[in-house]
Design a protein around this motif. Structure first.
Motif, short mmCIF file in Angstrom:
data_model
loop_
_atom_site.label_atom_id
_atom_site.label_comp_id
_atom_site.label_asym_id
_atom_site.label_seq_id
_atom_site.Cartn_x
_atom_site.Cartn_y
_atom_site.Cartn_z
N ALA A 143 3.76 5.95 -12.90
CA ALA A 143 3.56 7.21 -13.48
C ALA A 143 3.06 8.05 -12.33
N LYS A 144 2.29 7.30 -11.46
CA LYS A 144 1.62 8.10 -10.32
C LYS A 144 2.62 8.41 -9.19
N LEU A 145 3.63 7.34 -8.98
CA LEU A 145 4.83 7.87 -8.07
C LEU A 145 5.64 9.03 -8.58
N ARG A 152 7.94 11.50 -5.49
CA ARG A 152 8.90 11.54 -6.83
C ARG A 152 10.72 11.22 -6.44
N LEU A 153 11.07 11.72 -5.39
CA LEU A 153 12.32 11.55 -5.06
C LEU A 153 12.80 10.19 -4.68
N VAL A 161 12.96 1.60 -5.60
CA VAL A 161 12.51 0.93 -6.87
C VAL A 161 12.43 -0.51 -6.92
N ASN A 162 13.43 -1.49 -6.26
CA ASN A 162 13.42 -2.90 -6.23
C ASN A 162 12.28 -3.33 -5.45
N LEU A 187 1.94 3.74 -0.96
CA LEU A 187 0.46 3.19 -0.80
C LEU A 187 -0.52 4.16 -0.87
N SER A 188 -0.36 5.34 -0.24
CA SER A 188 -0.91 6.42 0.10
C SER A 188 -1.29 6.91 -1.21
N VAL A 189 -0.20 7.12 -2.01
CA VAL A 189 -0.47 7.96 -3.44
C VAL A 189 -1.09 6.84 -4.13
#
Length: 585
Positions: A143-145, A152-153, A161-162, A187-189
């Motif tokens: 959800a965060k990503l 988002r992209l 994703v993998n 990681l930053s997010v």
């Protein structure tokens, strides 16, 4: 005001100012205490500060207000997990999945809670040390990503994703992916910190997480690997109400429709009407909830002379506007535009009737001065066209002759009826006005007769009958000075006319009677009362110069004689004498 406070809270949350976010969400709750999203957002802010007891209270309130909202159970699960109440967290996530079985956040949270519950961890405060990265890849990771614009992209890239799935399963594999800039950004997010990218092989030091941490235990081996501090799952921020895919698509379509409208407006200003039509049509396809697209396209059709298309668009706009309860001004605009098109199409007086009716409807919606002017213009054009359509000099002459027959038989009302019809057939017939004036005079309707006589003179200034009719009415009304002027004006055009000459003689006789003081008391009183209603007499009496003249007539004969040498003054004195106001002895 609640939305404003909520927006401030969302902004503070996004900036990591959780205490400030809590304050704004609390303000919003005080204004709108039944808004479940506000409690959900504040729960997230409390959890971000590791105040899980407060987060739990708000999560429960969220569910109480909206038990069918999956996000509430996610908040509840995070709060229980933070309090190390893993069984309760498992129960919360399962209840959420009953509401939304496909919710990935709930599935991930359930897996983490079950893992924590099955590992034998006891309830109570968190341990002194743990795995920072393991919790970073917790239930709210996806959800965060997805929510963050910088990552988002990446969610559309299978390799990324993998890698994230692998890290979620085994956070210790992080060193395998540190060279990937996307992983560093993720990681930053996830940790809500600003990360610096390093070259492969460099030692990487992770900054503290914004949530509460315990002390760091440092390893003594040569690699000097840092043991990261254990972090509880950070609740995902909720900047806005949850929006379904369908709702998101609707918003996007509306935004695209507005862009098409702007492009249409630009084309319209350049008189590129075909392009404007295309743009407005596209806007209508994208969003049928904004009738301004229809009224704008109608305006273009109006400019192009495609009146039928304009009317169709206006009718659609009115119908749709009623359904949507659109602004009454927009509905009025559509009606006014339709009325304008109907006027453009009008060929007969009857054609103006639907246009007039449409303008009247528009004014009931909104009394716009422009619409009112269009209505007045349409009514005037209809009347003028009616006169043109009715114009028939031959029929007018027949009606006038019928009026003459009735006049001879002293049937004056019937005569007036025929003269009126004659004037409808030919409004420029001076004889018909003269004859109708005579009929009004016989019925004692002096104002109406005077009006017709004046109209007769206006149409044909050389027609003697007009002057004799007018002079006779003025004489009958005992306005002898005015009657004298009328007869004298007629004599300019017909010097030997016996009726005009007799009129002059009669007026002079009556004026001389007043001059000699031959009027009876009743006649004098009646004439004075009538004269005082005459605006011209009133102006003479209120003139300061004439006031001095009248005073000199009584007190200073020599000065009075000097005044009489002035033609203008003499004329005014004569009017006062005729009116019986001044009497000469």
């Amino acid at each position: 005001m609640a939305d404003e406070a909520k927006a401030k809270g969302n902004a503070a949350f996004s900036a990591g100012n959780y205490t400030e976010a809590i304050r704004h969400f609390t303000d919003a709750i005080n204004i709108a205490p039944t808004n479940h999203v506000l409690y959900s957002n504040r729960s997230a802010a409390y959890a971000s500060l590791n105040q899980f007891s407060e987060a739990l209270t708000d999560a429960k309130k969220t569910i109480d207000l909206k038990p069918d909202w999956a996000k509430g159970y996610s908040r509840l699960g995070v709060a229980h997990h933070g309090l190390r109440q893993f069984d309760e967290a498992v129960s919360a996530y399962k209840k959420g999945l009953e509401v939304d079985p496909n919710n990935e956040t709930l599935k991930s949270g359930l897996a983490d809670a079950q893992s924590a519950s099955g590992s034998g961890r006891s309830r109570g405060p968190p341990p002194a040390a743990g795995n920072l990265f393991g919790d970073a890849f917790g239930p709210d990771m996806w959800a965060k990503l997805t929510a963050d614009p910088s990552t988002r992209l990446y969610m559309q890239q299978p390799d990324f994703v993998n890698m994230m799935k692998d890290l979620q399963r085994n956070p210790s594999n992080l060193n395998l992916y540190l060279q990937d800039q996307r992983i560093m950004q993720a990681l930053s997010v996830l940790l809500n910190v600003k990360m610096q990218a390093h070259a492969p092989g460099d030692d990487v030091e992770m900054p503290d997480s914004p949530v509460r941490t315990e002390s760091v235990a440092e390893n003594s081996n040569t690699n000097a690997n840092t043991k990261a501090r254990e972090v509880e799952p950070e609740p995902e921020p909720e900047p806005m109400e949850e929006v379904s895919e369908e709702e998101r698509e609707v918003k996007e379509r509306k935004a695209r429709a507005q862009k098409e409208k702007e492009a249409g407006n630009a084309a319209y200003k350049k008189k590129d009407f075909e392009t404007a039509i295309g743009r407005y049509s596209k806007a209508i396809e994208l969003d049928d909830g904004d009738i301004s697209f229809l009224t704008n396209r109608a305006a273009v059709y109006l400019e192009m002379g495609k009146y039928d298309e304009c009317i169709k668009d206006c009718d659609k706009a009115v119908e749709r506007g009623r359904e949507l309860r659109s602004d009454y001004k927009m509905v009025a605009r559509a009606l006014t535009r339709k009325g304008t098109a109907l006027v453009k199409m009008a060929k007969t007086s009857k054609d103006y009737e639907p246009a007039i009716e449409t303008f009247q409807k528009a004014l009931t919606e909104h009394r716009n001065p422009e619409t009112l002017k269009k209505l007045n213009d349409a009514e005037r054009a209809k009347k003028e066209l009616e006169q043109q359509e009715y114009y028939d000099p031959e029929l007018a002459e027949k009606e006038r002759e019928k009026g003459n027959e009735c006049f001879k038989e002293q049937k004056y009302p019937e005569a007036i009826k025929h003269y009126t019809e004659a004037l409808r057939r030919n409004p420029k017939d001076a004889k018909a006005y003269s004859n109708r004036a005579a009929s009004y005079t016989k019925l004692g309707a002096m104002p109406e007769g005077l009006k017709d006589a004046e109209k007769c003179i206006e149409i044909d200034p050389k027609f003697s009958k007009g002057y004799t009719r007018k002079g006779a009415i003025q004489f009958f009304m005992k306005e002898f000075d005015k009657a004298l002027e009328t007869y004298q004006e007629g004599l300019k055009h017909d010097p030997q006319n016996p009726e005009l000459l007799e009129g002059v003689r009669s007026c002079v006789q009556q004026i001389n009677r007043a001059t000699r003081g031959d009027l009876t008391a009743d006649e004098l009183k009646e004439r004075q009362a009538k004269a005082m209603q005459d605006p011209e007499i009133q102006n003479i009496l209120t003139d300061p110069v004439m006031a001095q003249v009248l005073k000199d007539l009584q007190e200073n004969p020599k000065a009075a004689q000097d005044h009489m040498k002035n033609p203008s003054v003499m004329n005014k004195i004569q009017k006062l004498i005729s009116a019986g106001i001044v009497q000469m002895r």
